[in-house]
Motif scaffolding. Structure first.
Motif, PDB file in Angstrom:
ATOM      1  N   ALA A  13      44.551  32.678  34.439  1.00 52.87           N
ATOM      2  CA  ALA A  13      43.825  32.371  35.468  1.00 52.87           C
ATOM      3  C   ALA A  13      44.023  31.105  36.381  1.00 52.87           C
ATOM      4  O   ALA A  13      43.738  31.142  37.645  1.00 52.87           O
ATOM      5  CB  ALA A  13      42.181  32.026  34.962  1.00 52.87           C
ATOM      6  N   PHE A  24      38.383  30.738  33.671  1.00 56.14           N
ATOM      7  CA  PHE A  24      37.202  30.771  32.714  1.00 56.14           C
ATOM      8  C   PHE A  24      36.854  29.630  32.155  1.00 56.14           C
ATOM      9  O   PHE A  24      35.377  29.465  31.677  1.00 56.14           O
ATOM     10  CB  PHE A  24      38.040  31.709  31.713  1.00 56.14           C
ATOM     11  CG  PHE A  24      38.223  33.292  31.956  1.00 56.14           C
ATOM     12  CD1 PHE A  24      37.330  33.948  32.028  1.00 56.14           C
ATOM     13  CD2 PHE A  24      39.638  33.265  32.195  1.00 56.14           C
ATOM     14  CE1 PHE A  24      37.478  35.346  32.714  1.00 56.14           C
ATOM     15  CE2 PHE A  24      39.877  34.570  32.955  1.00 56.14           C
ATOM     16  CZ  PHE A  24      38.739  35.457  32.839  1.00 56.14           C
ATOM     17  N   ARG A  25      37.604  28.459  31.946  1.00 57.13           N
ATOM     18  CA  ARG A  25      37.378  27.339  30.986  1.00 57.13           C
ATOM     19  C   ARG A  25      37.237  26.015  31.819  1.00 57.13           C
ATOM     20  O   ARG A  25      36.715  24.981  30.981  1.00 57.13           O
ATOM     21  CB  ARG A  25      38.163  27.134  29.551  1.00 57.13           C
ATOM     22  CG  ARG A  25      38.004  28.441  28.939  1.00 57.13           C
ATOM     23  CD  ARG A  25      38.884  28.545  27.634  1.00 57.13           C
ATOM     24  NE  ARG A  25      38.616  29.751  27.017  1.00 57.13           N
ATOM     25  CZ  ARG A  25      39.052  30.989  27.275  1.00 57.13           C
ATOM     26  NH1 ARG A  25      39.868  31.123  28.391  1.00 57.13           N
ATOM     27  NH2 ARG A  25      38.517  32.098  26.666  1.00 57.13           N
ATOM     28  N   THR A 181      47.839  28.910  32.093  1.00 59.79           N
ATOM     29  CA  THR A 181      46.857  29.402  31.105  1.00 59.79           C
ATOM     30  C   THR A 181      46.618  28.299  30.052  1.00 59.79           C
ATOM     31  O   THR A 181      47.348  27.487  29.711  1.00 59.79           O
ATOM     32  CB  THR A 181      47.479  30.734  30.319  1.00 59.79           C
ATOM     33  OG1 THR A 181      46.599  31.040  29.153  1.00 59.79           O
ATOM     34  CG2 THR A 181      48.801  30.857  29.864  1.00 59.79           C
ATOM     35  N   SER A 182      45.352  28.407  29.240  1.00 64.18           N
ATOM     36  CA  SER A 182      44.762  27.313  28.526  1.00 64.18           C
ATOM     37  C   SER A 182      45.316  27.506  26.917  1.00 64.18           C
ATOM     38  O   SER A 182      45.068  26.396  26.412  1.00 64.18           O
ATOM     39  CB  SER A 182      43.223  27.371  28.528  1.00 64.18           C
ATOM     40  OG  SER A 182      42.909  28.657  27.959  1.00 64.18           O
TER      41      SER A 182
HETATM   42  P1  OAD Z   1      41.525  29.605  31.225  1.00 68.67           P
HETATM   43  O1  OAD Z   1      40.492  29.352  32.203  1.00 68.67           O
HETATM   44  O2  OAD Z   1      41.236  29.521  29.933  1.00 68.67           O
HETATM   45  O3  OAD Z   1      42.602  28.517  31.660  1.00 68.67           O
HETATM   46  C1  OAD Z   1      43.069  28.409  32.945  1.00 68.67           C
HETATM   47  C2  OAD Z   1      44.380  27.296  32.838  1.00 68.67           C
HETATM   48  O4  OAD Z   1      44.710  26.988  34.374  1.00 68.67           O
HETATM   49  C3  OAD Z   1      43.535  25.815  32.601  1.00 68.67           C
HETATM   50  O5  OAD Z   1      44.723  25.301  31.661  1.00 68.67           O
HETATM   51  C4  OAD Z   1      43.780  25.111  33.729  1.00 68.67           C
HETATM   52  O6  OAD Z   1      44.106  23.585  33.458  1.00 68.67           O
HETATM   53  C5  OAD Z   1      44.972  25.863  34.332  1.00 68.67           C
HETATM   54  N1  OAD Z   1      44.704  25.823  35.895  1.00 68.67           N
HETATM   55  C6  OAD Z   1      43.709  25.596  36.634  1.00 68.67           C
HETATM   56  N2  OAD Z   1      43.998  25.384  38.012  1.00 68.67           N
HETATM   57  C7  OAD Z   1      45.165  25.507  38.101  1.00 68.67           C
HETATM   58  C8  OAD Z   1      46.229  25.507  39.278  1.00 68.67           C
HETATM   59  N3  OAD Z   1      45.750  25.332  40.349  1.00 68.67           N
HETATM   60  N4  OAD Z   1      47.588  25.539  38.983  1.00 68.67           N
HETATM   61  C9  OAD Z   1      47.916  25.726  37.666  1.00 68.67           C
HETATM   62  N5  OAD Z   1      46.953  25.634  36.789  1.00 68.67           N
HETATM   63  C10 OAD Z   1      45.910  25.701  36.812  1.00 68.67           C
HETATM   64  O7  OAD Z   1      42.111  30.956  31.709  1.00 68.67           O
HETATM   65  P2  OAD Z   1      43.271  31.953  30.618  1.00 68.67           P
HETATM   66  O8  OAD Z   1      44.094  30.931  29.874  1.00 68.67           O
HETATM   67  O9  OAD Z   1      43.977  32.878  31.675  1.00 68.67           O
HETATM   68  O10 OAD Z   1      40.399  37.199  28.849  1.00 68.67           O
HETATM   69  O11 OAD Z   1      42.069  32.403  29.774  1.00 68.67           O
HETATM   70  C11 OAD Z   1      42.474  33.429  28.962  1.00 68.67           C
HETATM   71  C12 OAD Z   1      41.562  34.692  28.647  1.00 68.67           C
HETATM   72  O12 OAD Z   1      40.322  34.168  28.528  1.00 68.67           O
HETATM   73  C13 OAD Z   1      41.314  35.619  30.248  1.00 68.67           C
HETATM   74  O13 OAD Z   1      42.409  36.364  30.358  1.00 68.67           O
HETATM   75  C14 OAD Z   1      40.072  36.212  29.626  1.00 68.67           C
HETATM   76  C15 OAD Z   1      39.297  34.891  29.007  1.00 68.67           C
HETATM   77  O14 OAD Z   1      38.469  35.425  28.024  1.00 68.67           O
HETATM   78  C16 OAD Z   1      39.705  38.513  28.760  1.00 68.67           C
HETATM   79  O15 OAD Z   1      38.893  38.653  29.849  1.00 68.67           O
HETATM   80  C17 OAD Z   1      39.893  39.216  27.703  1.00 68.67           C
END
Ligand code: OAD
Length: 237
Positions: A13, A24-25, A181-182
């Motif tokens: 995300a 998401f988080r 990604t987190s």
């Molecule tokens: P998260 O919301 O868990 O993590 C987003 C990460 O992006 C965090 O580590 C932030 O620090 C980082 N971040 C935020 N803004 C940023 C920027 N401008 N540049 C670089 N990094 C940035 O999202 P995901 O890891 O994608 O699943 O979440 C994984 C899954 O959890 C998603 O695909 C979704 C959710 O449940 C499903 O829908 C099945």
């Protein structure tokens, strides 16, 4: 870092955050407004389909008003130019994101392991269709006519798409890069460990250190629109 040939890139995300799509988080992240078990599980859909469909209709509509940012565009450039630059090397973008910003940024080799907002899946005939409109009014499936369409999104408790293809790509790669990604959701969060076991180089690009940072050989911190184009520029130089 040694010069790689085949590259697997995992995005989350964070790469779409600067396009105006909530993560998401983080603070203001999606799960704060909606409990995950209320919207993103098969049980939730069985219990309260209207809530789930309304939530995804809102998201589907919103992503169509967002534009790819410099990070999506840089990865697309890498995707298009890498084979010529590396003498036949391959790039695969494995995304957890369900938006279409990689594709609209021009990327060709994108694998959506968690599904796509602009796709629907029919529970009656198992067909998938591209879909840009709403589902709340329970439209008929274009193939079988049944009102059994659901978002083509991998919910909690379901198996992500094309896992075999992802592990095959990792086995053939030299470099694994994780962007925005987190590292909180498996199996994607475990790719870095697989990559290490297979002897790949590992690089993380993220706004801040993540739950998985300790597994990466190198972590670069900053907003994706800045650090992704810089890394791509370095690689294509
Ligand atoms: P998260 O919301 O868990 O993590 C987003 C990460 O992006 C965090 O580590 C932030 O620090 C980082 N971040 C935020 N803004 C940023 C920027 N401008 N540049 C670089 N990094 C940035 O999202 P995901 O890891 O994608 O699943 O979440 C994984 C899954 O959890 C998603 O695909 C979704 C959710 O449940 C499903 O829908 C099945």
């Amino acid at each position: 870092m040694r010069r790689p040939r085949n590259i697997v890139i995992l995005t989350g995300a964070g790469i779409s955050a600067e396009s105006g799509i909530d993560t998401f988080r983080g603070a203001g992240g999606l799960w704060e407004n909606h409990r995950v078990e209320d919207v993103a599980t098969p049980d939730a859909f069985a219990r309260d389909p209207e809530l789930v469909l309304r939530f995804y209709d809102m998201r589907r509509e919103a992503i169509q008003t967002r534009e790819p940012n410099a990070a999506h565009i840089a990865l697309a450039r890498l995707d298009r130019e890498w084979a010529a630059r590396s003498g036949g090397g391959e790039v695969l973008i494995v995304t957890q994101n369900v938006d279409d910003l990689h594709e609209r940024g021009g990327a060709l080799n994108v694998l959506h392991m968690h599904g796509e907002h602009l796709s629907v899946w029919c529970g009656a005939c198992d067909e998938r269709h591209r879909w840009v409109g709403a589902l709340l009014h329970r439209p008929p499936c274009p193939a079988c006519g049944e009102a059994a369409l659901r978002p083509d999104i991998v919910w909690f408790g379901e198996v992500p798409y094309r896992m075999d293809d992802i592990y095959q790509a990792l086995a053939a790669a030299d470099l694994f890069v994780s962007i925005g990604t987190s590292g909180a959701v498996y199996p994607a969060a475990g790719f870095v460990r697989t990559a290490r076991e297979l002897g790949l180089q590992t690089l993380e690009l993220n706004l801040e250190r993540s739950q998985g940072s300790a597994w990466f050989e190198e972590t670069r911190l900053g907003p994706a629109t800045q650090i992704v184009p810089e890394w791509v520029e370095e690689l294509l130089r």
